[in-house]
Scaffold this motif. Structure first.
Motif, PDB file in Angstrom:
ATOM      1  N   ILE A 149      12.330  -4.027  -5.865  1.00  0.00           N
ATOM      2  CA  ILE A 149      13.245  -2.932  -5.513  1.00  0.00           C
ATOM      3  C   ILE A 149      13.293  -2.654  -4.010  1.00  0.00           C
ATOM      4  CG2 ILE A 149      13.006  -1.852  -7.764  1.00  0.00           C
ATOM      5  CD1 ILE A 149      11.185   0.241  -6.447  1.00  0.00           C
ATOM      6  N   GLY A 150      12.387  -3.241  -3.252  1.00  0.00           N
ATOM      7  CA  GLY A 150      12.416  -2.999  -1.815  1.00  0.00           C
ATOM      8  C   GLY A 150      11.118  -3.369  -1.135  1.00  0.00           C
ATOM      9  N   THR A 151      10.974  -2.892   0.100  1.00  0.00           N
ATOM     10  CA  THR A 151       9.818  -3.205   0.935  1.00  0.00           C
ATOM     11  C   THR A 151       9.319  -1.925   1.600  1.00  0.00           C
ATOM     12  OG1 THR A 151      10.809  -5.360   1.423  1.00  0.00           O
ATOM     13  CG2 THR A 151       8.994  -4.683   2.826  1.00  0.00           C
ATOM     14  N   LEU A 152       8.003  -1.818   1.731  1.00  0.00           N
ATOM     15  CA  LEU A 152       7.432  -0.663   2.412  1.00  0.00           C
ATOM     16  C   LEU A 152       7.971  -0.557   3.836  1.00  0.00           C
ATOM     17  CD1 LEU A 152       3.680  -1.016   1.389  1.00  0.00           C
ATOM     18  CD2 LEU A 152       5.310   0.665   0.499  1.00  0.00           C
TER      19      LEU A 152
ATOM     20  N   ILE B 190      -0.510  -1.785   4.948  1.00  0.00           N
ATOM     21  CA  ILE B 190      -1.671  -1.030   4.451  1.00  0.00           C
ATOM     22  C   ILE B 190      -1.752   0.339   5.113  1.00  0.00           C
ATOM     23  CG2 ILE B 190      -4.193  -0.981   4.425  1.00  0.00           C
ATOM     24  CD1 ILE B 190      -4.080  -4.049   4.039  1.00  0.00           C
ATOM     25  N   VAL B 191      -1.597   0.357   6.421  1.00  0.00           N
ATOM     26  CA  VAL B 191      -1.730   1.611   7.165  1.00  0.00           C
ATOM     27  C   VAL B 191      -0.612   2.595   6.808  1.00  0.00           C
ATOM     28  CG1 VAL B 191      -1.713   2.600   9.487  1.00  0.00           C
ATOM     29  CG2 VAL B 191      -3.027   0.522   9.035  1.00  0.00           C
ATOM     30  N   SER B 192       0.564   2.067   6.469  1.00  0.00           N
ATOM     31  CA  SER B 192       1.685   2.953   6.142  1.00  0.00           C
ATOM     32  C   SER B 192       1.420   3.770   4.878  1.00  0.00           C
ATOM     33  CB  SER B 192       2.973   2.142   5.966  1.00  0.00           C
ATOM     34  OG  SER B 192       2.952   1.391   4.760  1.00  0.00           O
ATOM     35  N   VAL B 193       0.537   3.277   4.012  1.00  0.00           N
ATOM     36  CA  VAL B 193       0.216   3.981   2.766  1.00  0.00           C
ATOM     37  C   VAL B 193      -1.177   4.594   2.807  1.00  0.00           C
ATOM     38  CG1 VAL B 193      -0.095   3.731   0.262  1.00  0.00           C
ATOM     39  CG2 VAL B 193       1.750   2.484   1.429  1.00  0.00           C
ATOM     40  N   PHE B 194      -2.160   3.791   3.243  1.00  0.00           N
ATOM     41  CA  PHE B 194      -3.558   4.237   3.220  1.00  0.00           C
ATOM     42  C   PHE B 194      -3.934   4.837   4.571  1.00  0.00           C
ATOM     43  CE2 PHE B 194      -3.006   1.057  -0.002  1.00  0.00           C
ATOM     44  CZ  PHE B 194      -3.618   1.637  -1.107  1.00  0.00           C
ATOM     45  N   ASN B 195      -3.513   6.061   4.732  1.00  0.00           N
ATOM     46  CA  ASN B 195      -3.786   6.802   5.961  1.00  0.00           C
ATOM     47  C   ASN B 195      -4.354   8.162   5.564  1.00  0.00           C
ATOM     48  OD1 ASN B 195      -1.327   8.489   5.472  1.00  0.00           O
ATOM     49  ND2 ASN B 195      -0.287   6.537   5.911  1.00  0.00           N
ATOM     50  N   ASP B 196      -4.342   9.103   6.460  1.00  0.00           N
ATOM     51  CA  ASP B 196      -4.971  10.395   6.173  1.00  0.00           C
ATOM     52  C   ASP B 196      -4.226  11.231   5.138  1.00  0.00           C
ATOM     53  OD1 ASP B 196      -6.751   9.548   8.037  1.00  0.00           O
ATOM     54  OD2 ASP B 196      -6.422  11.167   9.467  1.00  0.00           O
ATOM     55  N   SER B 197      -3.093  10.740   4.657  1.00  0.00           N
ATOM     56  CA  SER B 197      -2.366  11.459   3.607  1.00  0.00           C
ATOM     57  C   SER B 197      -2.910  11.148   2.215  1.00  0.00           C
ATOM     58  CB  SER B 197      -0.875  11.116   3.660  1.00  0.00           C
ATOM     59  OG  SER B 197      -0.659   9.753   3.305  1.00  0.00           O
ATOM     60  N   VAL B 198      -3.816  10.156   2.125  1.00  0.00           N
ATOM     61  CA  VAL B 198      -4.433   9.850   0.840  1.00  0.00           C
ATOM     62  C   VAL B 198      -5.946  10.011   0.952  1.00  0.00           C
ATOM     63  CG1 VAL B 198      -2.588   8.204   0.307  1.00  0.00           C
ATOM     64  CG2 VAL B 198      -4.752   7.361   1.219  1.00  0.00           C
ATOM     65  N   GLU B 199      -6.603  10.174  -0.186  1.00  0.00           N
ATOM     66  CA  GLU B 199      -8.052  10.322  -0.199  1.00  0.00           C
ATOM     67  C   GLU B 199      -8.680   9.352  -1.190  1.00  0.00           C
ATOM     68  OE1 GLU B 199      -8.816  14.365  -1.123  1.00  0.00           O
ATOM     69  OE2 GLU B 199      -7.762  14.330  -3.048  1.00  0.00           O
ATOM     70  N   TRP B 200      -9.837   8.863  -0.823  1.00  0.00           N
ATOM     71  CA  TRP B 200     -10.608   7.937  -1.650  1.00  0.00           C
ATOM     72  C   TRP B 200     -11.261   8.706  -2.791  1.00  0.00           C
ATOM     73  CZ3 TRP B 200     -16.315   7.019  -0.554  1.00  0.00           C
ATOM     74  CH2 TRP B 200     -16.849   6.038  -1.386  1.00  0.00           C
ATOM     75  N   ILE B 201     -11.229   8.146  -3.994  1.00  0.00           N
ATOM     76  CA  ILE B 201     -11.905   8.738  -5.153  1.00  0.00           C
ATOM     77  C   ILE B 201     -13.243   8.019  -5.300  1.00  0.00           C
ATOM     78  CG2 ILE B 201     -11.775   9.242  -7.609  1.00  0.00           C
ATOM     79  CD1 ILE B 201      -8.720   8.964  -7.392  1.00  0.00           C
ATOM     80  N   SER B 202     -14.299   8.646  -4.870  1.00  0.00           N
ATOM     81  CA  SER B 202     -15.602   7.979  -4.818  1.00  0.00           C
ATOM     82  C   SER B 202     -16.144   7.650  -6.201  1.00  0.00           C
ATOM     83  CB  SER B 202     -16.611   8.844  -4.056  1.00  0.00           C
ATOM     84  OG  SER B 202     -16.766  10.099  -4.684  1.00  0.00           O
ATOM     85  N   ASP B 203     -15.801   8.449  -7.204  1.00  0.00           N
ATOM     86  CA  ASP B 203     -16.312   8.213  -8.552  1.00  0.00           C
ATOM     87  C   ASP B 203     -15.241   7.617  -9.469  1.00  0.00           C
ATOM     88  OD1 ASP B 203     -14.700  10.430  -8.615  1.00  0.00           O
ATOM     89  OD2 ASP B 203     -16.048  11.643  -9.848  1.00  0.00           O
ATOM     90  N   PHE B 204     -14.296   6.928  -8.906  1.00  0.00           N
ATOM     91  CA  PHE B 204     -13.202   6.326  -9.675  1.00  0.00           C
ATOM     92  C   PHE B 204     -13.747   5.276 -10.641  1.00  0.00           C
ATOM     93  CE2 PHE B 204     -10.054   2.888 -10.140  1.00  0.00           C
ATOM     94  CZ  PHE B 204      -8.974   3.602 -10.648  1.00  0.00           C
ATOM     95  N   SER B 205     -13.231   5.296 -11.874  1.00  0.00           N
ATOM     96  CA  SER B 205     -13.620   4.277 -12.851  1.00  0.00           C
ATOM     97  C   SER B 205     -12.377   3.710 -13.518  1.00  0.00           C
ATOM     98  CB  SER B 205     -14.569   4.858 -13.900  1.00  0.00           C
ATOM     99  OG  SER B 205     -13.918   5.837 -14.677  1.00  0.00           O
ATOM    100  N   CYS B 206     -12.444   2.441 -13.817  1.00  0.00           N
ATOM    101  CA  CYS B 206     -11.313   1.755 -14.427  1.00  0.00           C
ATOM    102  C   CYS B 206     -11.855   0.625 -15.293  1.00  0.00           C
ATOM    103  CB  CYS B 206     -10.379   1.222 -13.347  1.00  0.00           C
ATOM    104  SG  CYS B 206      -9.079   0.117 -13.951  1.00  0.00           S
ATOM    105  N   GLU B 207     -11.465   0.588 -16.545  1.00  0.00           N
ATOM    106  CA  GLU B 207     -11.818  -0.543 -17.405  1.00  0.00           C
ATOM    107  C   GLU B 207     -10.816  -1.662 -17.146  1.00  0.00           C
ATOM    108  OE1 GLU B 207     -12.162   0.389 -21.543  1.00  0.00           O
ATOM    109  OE2 GLU B 207     -13.166   2.313 -21.146  1.00  0.00           O
ATOM    110  N   SER B 208     -11.323  -2.847 -16.882  1.00  0.00           N
ATOM    111  CA  SER B 208     -10.424  -3.958 -16.559  1.00  0.00           C
ATOM    112  C   SER B 208     -10.770  -5.189 -17.385  1.00  0.00           C
ATOM    113  CB  SER B 208     -10.509  -4.297 -15.071  1.00  0.00           C
ATOM    114  OG  SER B 208     -11.787  -4.784 -14.732  1.00  0.00           O
ATOM    115  N   LYS B 209      -9.758  -5.983 -17.615  1.00  0.00           N
ATOM    116  CA  LYS B 209      -9.937  -7.254 -18.298  1.00  0.00           C
ATOM    117  C   LYS B 209      -9.073  -8.288 -17.600  1.00  0.00           C
ATOM    118  CE  LYS B 209      -9.788  -9.452 -22.864  1.00  0.00           C
ATOM    119  NZ  LYS B 209      -9.442  -9.273 -24.307  1.00  0.00           N
ATOM    120  N   CYS B 210      -9.744  -9.327 -17.080  1.00  0.00           N
ATOM    121  CA  CYS B 210      -9.031 -10.368 -16.338  1.00  0.00           C
ATOM    122  C   CYS B 210      -9.910 -11.619 -16.356  1.00  0.00           C
ATOM    123  CB  CYS B 210      -8.755  -9.912 -14.903  1.00  0.00           C
ATOM    124  SG  CYS B 210      -7.772 -11.079 -13.925  1.00  0.00           S
ATOM    125  N   ALA B 211      -9.300 -12.772 -16.192  1.00  0.00           N
ATOM    126  CA  ALA B 211     -10.057 -14.026 -16.161  1.00  0.00           C
ATOM    127  C   ALA B 211     -10.943 -14.131 -14.930  1.00  0.00           C
ATOM    128  CB  ALA B 211      -9.099 -15.214 -16.228  1.00  0.00           C
TER     129      ALA B 211
END
Length: 502
Positions: free
Chosen positions: A43-46, A369-390
């Motif tokens: 749909i587009g580009t950052l 990367i910088v256009s999205v991951f800047n001071d407008s976002v915050e890291w979730i230190s206790d983030f959890s995600c179940e994943s399945k991949c080869a």
């Protein structure tokens, strides 16, 4: 008539130089072309964001080695603001500033610090290296050794005092010495004592200075713990705001277990101190020297590597530096020889005034990367995600501060980045609210794709993303609403067609 011809000839004589030396940054949606085919609707580009549009306190861009004239700030300074990074790393260059004992010439350094400020960029200034002009004054290059003699140490103290006084109010972030332990150049106790000695001088002149310690070439627990113990014993645990480490590995994901160990160690002595990955990178082509050289790096693998290192660093709670702005022409070191292509910008050698040749793929990846991951976002230190991949995935969670919209970043971390773009299907189960318009974003190209509805399922408080492409560069899932996107022509045409059908 003759005058007109001469005038035209003079104009055409000037034009090639203007085009060769002018700023050439592609800001079109197709600025990065790769073979990636995720199998979803693009749909587009950052849209890239410059340094005036965002705040980016966790990112720093390397502008090292100018003190030894391995690169030239004036050749690439025009390219800095468009990256969006608001801080650069410099080495102050005692030996370049004080060529004759007692006579300081700060012209080159003043020029950089003042110019950067005008562009909205601050400086992280490293006081190293030494000055062979003084007996026992230390070496002026990597592994040259710190000052050791009484005369050398007194001259060092004067040097640090002078630059702290000179740049008070202009430079807030400081560091002491680059990779002091490499090749056994300095003993652990000496390194720690020298860092404390230097930081005390800076703090005396600039009480609110933010000072980074060590800048060791690897997250070495033995040196870091020695320093932290000394600071605790003297009641100076707040002398440093950061512990700085570097790490060069072909697979950028392999050092993080050591980083986590160091993070826990630092917390034990001082919960407020932070980690900073202060230098690491790879070249964009095969080079005869440099860390991780003599390997078939390409612009694509450099872009992937830089992206994984950047998002791996902040995903493990460290600030991050991208090494480096422009290619380096090493001429006075036993470590490296000739041109090394670590730069986001490809430059010629010293014999051609370090002039800019092109902007590399990694430059645009960093922009994305910088256009999205800047001071407008915050890291979730206790983030959890179940994943399945080869393949084993690196997975990190963030959220947009204003809207609390989640951002899930992931990539295949199993190997060195490859010069191809083979994707694997992954299944991610994340505790989160459903996204209104879920999109999948490739950080290398900045391309944004719609995630098909049939690939998203809600299971109670979880959202399951199934058959989602993953590969050996970071991608992320979020809601389209928080992104600034340049729509693709095909997507706009599709929307117009749908409207007409209504």
């Amino acid at each position: 008539m003759k005058k007109n011809v001469l005038l035209l000839l003079s104009i055409f004589a000037i034009l090639p130089a203007a085009f060769c030396f002018g700023q050439v940054i592609d800001d079109s949606p197709t600025r990065v072309q790769t073979t990636l085919q995720p199998g979803m609707t693009e749909i587009g580009t950052l849209k890239p964001k410059n340094v005036r549009q965002i705040k980016t306190s966790q990112w720093t861009l390397g502008c090292e080695t100018i003190d030894r004239e391995y690169s030239d700030y004036n050749s690439f300074k025009e390219y800095l603001p468009a990256l969006g990074i608001s801080r650069i790393r410099l080495q102050a260059g005692w030996a370049r500033c004080e060529k004759d004992p007692g006579l300081y010439d700060f012209g080159w350094l003043d020029n950089i610090i003042n110019d950067a400020a005008e562009r909205g960029i601050s400086v992280w200034l490293e006081t190293s290296y030494g000055n062979p002009g003084y007996p026992g004054g230390g070496g002026r290059t990597l592994a040259g050794g710190m000052p050791t003699s009484k005369e050398g140490l007194e001259a060092w103290d004067r040097w640090v005092t002078v630059i702290a006084q000179r740049y008070k109010g202009k430079v807030h972030d400081w560091c002491v010495w680059n990779e002091p332990e490499i090749r056994g150049a300095n003993a652990n106790e000496q390194i720690c004592d020298f860092n404390i000695r230097t930081a005390r001088i800076i703090r005396k002149e600039i009480p609110d200075a933010r000072i980074a310690a060590l800048a060791v070439s690897w997250p070495r627990k033995e040196i870091i713990e020695t320093l932290l113990k000394k600071l605790q014993a003297t009641g100076e645990s707040d002398l440093f705001q950061w512990i700085v480490y570097h790490h060069y590995t072909k697979n950028p994901d392999t050092p993080y277990p050591q980083v986590l160990e160091v993070r826990e160690l630092a917390k034990k002595y001082n919960p407020k101190i932070r980690l900073w990955q202060g230098e690491s990178g790879v070249e964009s082509e095969w080079c005869i020297s440099g860390a991780l050289s003599r390997y078939n790096w390409t612009e694509l693998t450099q872009a992937k590597w830089d992206a994984r290192r950047m998002l791996g660093d902040i995903g493990h709670g460290s600030d991050s530096l991208i090494f480096t702005a422009a290619d380096l022409d090493y001429r006075t070191t036993s470590f490296h020889n000739g041109l090394v292509r670590y730069g986001l910008i490809k430059t010629a050698g010293a014999d051609r005034a370090h002039r800019v040749l092109k902007v590399k793929m990694a430059y645009y990846t960093v922009q994305n990367i910088v256009s999205v991951f800047n001071d407008s976002v915050e890291w979730i230190s206790d983030f959890s995600c179940e994943s399945k991949c080869a393949k084993d995935l690196a997975i990190f969670g963030y959220r947009d501060k204003a809207t609390q919209t989640p951002i899930t970043v992931f990539w295949d971390k199993t190997d060195v980045p490859k010069d191809e773009n083979t994707t694997l299907p992954a299944r991610l189960k994340i505790e989160m609210k459903p996204l209104k318009e879920p999109v999948w974003v490739d950080t290398v190209s900045g391309r944004v794709y719609l995630i098909p509805k049939e690939n998203v399922k809600v299971d109670g408080k979880f959202v399951i993303f199934d058959k989602i492409p993953a590969y050996d560069a970071p991608v992320f899932i979020t809601d389209k609403s928080i992104l600034d996107i340049e729509p693709s022509a095909a997507w706009l045409f599709s929307l117009e067609t749908k409207e007409k059908r209504k």
